[in-house]
Design a protein around this motif. Structure first.
Motif, PDB file in Angstrom:
ATOM      1  N   THR A  74      20.071  56.276  34.271  1.00 27.11           N
ATOM      2  CA  THR A  74      18.722  56.411  34.840  1.00 27.11           C
ATOM      3  C   THR A  74      18.061  57.730  34.455  1.00 27.11           C
ATOM      4  O   THR A  74      17.026  58.094  35.009  1.00 27.11           O
ATOM      5  N   GLY A  75      18.649  58.454  33.491  1.00 28.06           N
ATOM      6  CA  GLY A  75      17.990  59.631  32.949  1.00 28.06           C
ATOM      7  C   GLY A  75      18.200  60.911  33.723  1.00 28.06           C
ATOM      8  O   GLY A  75      17.419  61.857  33.563  1.00 28.06           O
ATOM      9  N   ALA A  76      19.227  60.977  34.563  1.00 30.51           N
ATOM     10  CA  ALA A  76      19.489  62.207  35.303  1.00 30.51           C
ATOM     11  C   ALA A  76      19.904  63.321  34.345  1.00 30.51           C
ATOM     12  O   ALA A  76      20.425  63.077  33.264  1.00 30.51           O
ATOM     13  N   THR A  77      19.665  64.554  34.759  1.00 31.62           N
ATOM     14  CA  THR A  77      20.036  65.697  33.918  1.00 31.62           C
ATOM     15  C   THR A  77      21.551  65.842  33.877  1.00 31.62           C
ATOM     16  O   THR A  77      22.269  65.369  34.756  1.00 31.62           O
ATOM     17  N   LYS A  78      22.028  66.545  32.845  1.00 36.57           N
ATOM     18  CA  LYS A  78      23.468  66.779  32.726  1.00 36.57           C
ATOM     19  C   LYS A  78      23.996  67.574  33.915  1.00 36.57           C
ATOM     20  O   LYS A  78      25.111  67.350  34.369  1.00 36.57           O
ATOM     21  N   THR A  79      23.171  68.503  34.408  1.00 30.42           N
ATOM     22  CA  THR A  79      23.585  69.306  35.562  1.00 30.42           C
ATOM     23  C   THR A  79      23.781  68.429  36.792  1.00 30.42           C
ATOM     24  O   THR A  79      24.773  68.555  37.514  1.00 30.42           O
ATOM     25  N   LYS A  80      22.826  67.525  37.031  1.00 27.23           N
ATOM     26  CA  LYS A  80      22.922  66.644  38.191  1.00 27.23           C
ATOM     27  C   LYS A  80      24.136  65.729  38.077  1.00 27.23           C
ATOM     28  O   LYS A  80      24.833  65.472  39.062  1.00 27.23           O
ATOM     29  N   ILE A  81      24.390  65.232  36.882  1.00 29.27           N
ATOM     30  CA  ILE A  81      25.548  64.358  36.670  1.00 29.27           C
ATOM     31  C   ILE A  81      26.836  65.122  36.943  1.00 29.27           C
ATOM     32  O   ILE A  81      27.751  64.626  37.598  1.00 29.27           O
ATOM     33  N   ALA A  82      26.905  66.361  36.413  1.00 31.21           N
ATOM     34  CA  ALA A  82      28.115  67.167  36.574  1.00 31.21           C
ATOM     35  C   ALA A  82      28.347  67.548  38.032  1.00 31.21           C
ATOM     36  O   ALA A  82      29.490  67.687  38.476  1.00 31.21           O
ATOM     37  N   GLU A  83      27.258  67.731  38.789  1.00 32.94           N
ATOM     38  CA  GLU A  83      27.379  68.162  40.185  1.00 32.94           C
ATOM     39  C   GLU A  83      27.774  67.011  41.120  1.00 32.94           C
ATOM     40  O   GLU A  83      28.170  67.270  42.260  1.00 32.94           O
ATOM     41  N   ALA A  84      27.616  65.783  40.672  1.00 34.73           N
ATOM     42  CA  ALA A  84      28.011  64.642  41.512  1.00 34.73           C
ATOM     43  C   ALA A  84      29.497  64.750  41.835  1.00 34.73           C
ATOM     44  O   ALA A  84      30.317  65.068  40.970  1.00 34.73           O
ATOM     45  N   ASN A  85      29.865  64.523  43.080  1.00 34.35           N
ATOM     46  CA  ASN A  85      31.247  64.681  43.488  1.00 34.35           C
ATOM     47  C   ASN A  85      31.681  63.561  44.433  1.00 34.35           C
ATOM     48  O   ASN A  85      30.891  62.666  44.753  1.00 34.35           O
ATOM     49  N   ARG A  86      32.922  63.651  44.874  1.00 35.97           N
ATOM     50  CA  ARG A  86      33.467  62.578  45.719  1.00 35.97           C
ATOM     51  C   ARG A  86      32.787  62.504  47.076  1.00 35.97           C
ATOM     52  O   ARG A  86      32.699  61.431  47.674  1.00 35.97           O
ATOM     53  N   LEU A  87      32.274  63.626  47.571  1.00 32.85           N
ATOM     54  CA  LEU A  87      31.518  63.568  48.828  1.00 32.85           C
ATOM     55  C   LEU A  87      30.239  62.743  48.665  1.00 32.85           C
ATOM     56  O   LEU A  87      29.823  62.051  49.598  1.00 32.85           O
ATOM     57  N   ASP A  88      29.622  62.805  47.488  1.00 33.10           N
ATOM     58  CA  ASP A  88      28.445  61.976  47.234  1.00 33.10           C
ATOM     59  C   ASP A  88      28.811  60.497  47.289  1.00 33.10           C
ATOM     60  O   ASP A  88      28.068  59.674  47.831  1.00 33.10           O
ATOM     61  N   VAL A  89      29.966  60.167  46.721  1.00 25.91           N
ATOM     62  CA  VAL A  89      30.447  58.779  46.748  1.00 25.91           C
ATOM     63  C   VAL A  89      30.671  58.326  48.185  1.00 25.91           C
ATOM     64  O   VAL A  89      30.256  57.236  48.590  1.00 25.91           O
ATOM     65  N   ILE A  90      31.321  59.175  48.968  1.00 23.46           N
ATOM     66  CA  ILE A  90      31.632  58.829  50.357  1.00 23.46           C
ATOM     67  C   ILE A  90      30.356  58.674  51.173  1.00 23.46           C
ATOM     68  O   ILE A  90      30.197  57.716  51.929  1.00 23.46           O
ATOM     69  N   GLU A  91      29.428  59.622  50.993  1.00 15.73           N
ATOM     70  CA  GLU A  91      28.208  59.594  51.799  1.00 15.73           C
ATOM     71  C   GLU A  91      27.325  58.389  51.475  1.00 15.73           C
ATOM     72  O   GLU A  91      26.574  57.906  52.323  1.00 15.73           O
TER      73      GLU A  91
END
Length: 251
Positions: free
Chosen positions: A212-229
């Motif tokens: 969906t065109g997210a920046t590399k920084t945003k992709i790299a910052e995604a973590n397991r807490l994001d998955v859980i939330e």
């Protein structure tokens, strides 16, 4: 019985979900196999053929209602992907797929109408109908992409995270442990209790962000807490686990 082949935009196709189900494979593994073949086609200078025969789209998961990528495949694309599936049972399934592709081709040929002999008015009406259908299909594709973008925007509840981190920090101090180790243990407990794979879900999330065109920084910052939330059920279970870990250090 699973429908092996279906008609999409006037063409007989199957998809990666059907292949995964029929061949007893994880869908992520089938997606990996397809992307490997697309890379090989690109290296061979046949990227255009890959685009024509592999159509990347999305499907909505029936449980969490989130959108995930999948591929539609023509008969030739299916043959390329399935050629590496060589067990006796897999060979039986390939024969069934190819027979179904043949049946669908015959069905399409039988349904084909020669409009050249129709009156100009009828030809115009058919053309208008085809154009309208194309507009509807493009709008559907746009709507799906918007839904994917909305699903992959990371909505972070800072209050929830601060509370959990506070409880974990307190538990680590009281037990003489390390915060990072306690966090790792909490993830392991969640995977065991919820029967989930957080790392795989995180990879899927990052793939969707990239698509969906997210920046590399945003992709790299995604973590397991994001998955859980992002999953209300996981969020509820994980909150309970953190509370249990915190209470366990009080005794």
């Amino acid at each position: 019985m699973t429908q092996l082949v279906f008609i999409h935009e006037g063409q007989a196709v199957t998809d990666s979900l059907t292949v995964a189900k029929v061949f007893g494979k994880d869908h992520d593994h089938v997606m990996r196999d397809i992307r490997q073949q697309l890379n090989k086609l690109q290296e061979a200078g046949e990227a255009e053929w890959g685009v024509s025969n592999f159509g990347e789209t999305q499907y909505q998961h029936h449980q969490n209602r989130q959108w995930y990528p999948k591929f539609d495949m023509t008969e030739d694309a299916f043959a390329i992907v399935a050629m590496s599936y060589t067990t006796p049972e897999a060979m039986k399934m390939k024969v069934k797929f190819l027979a179904e592709f043949k049946r669908m081709r015959q069905q399409l040929q039988a349904a084909a109408v020669d409009t050249s002999q129709l009156s100009p008015i009828l030809q115009l009406l058919i053309q208008q109908e085809q154009q309208q259908q194309a507009i509807i299909e493009r709008q559907d594709a746009t709507d799906k992409r918007v839904a994917v973008i909305q699903e992959t925007i990371l909505q972070r509840d800072d209050d929830w995270r601060d509370k959990l981190n506070g409880m974990l920090n307190g538990a680590a101090r009281r037990s003489g442990g390390v915060f990072r180790d306690l966090r790792t243990r909490s993830y392991e407990m969640l995977e065991s209790r919820a029967k989930c794979d957080l790392n795989r879900r995180l990879r899927n999330l990052r793939d969707r962000l990239q698509e969906t065109g997210a920046t590399k920084t945003k992709i790299a910052e995604a973590n397991r807490l994001d998955v859980i939330e992002a999953d209300p059920k996981l969020k509820e279970i994980y909150t309970t686990i953190i509370k249990e870990l915190s209470i366990g250090t009080l005794t």
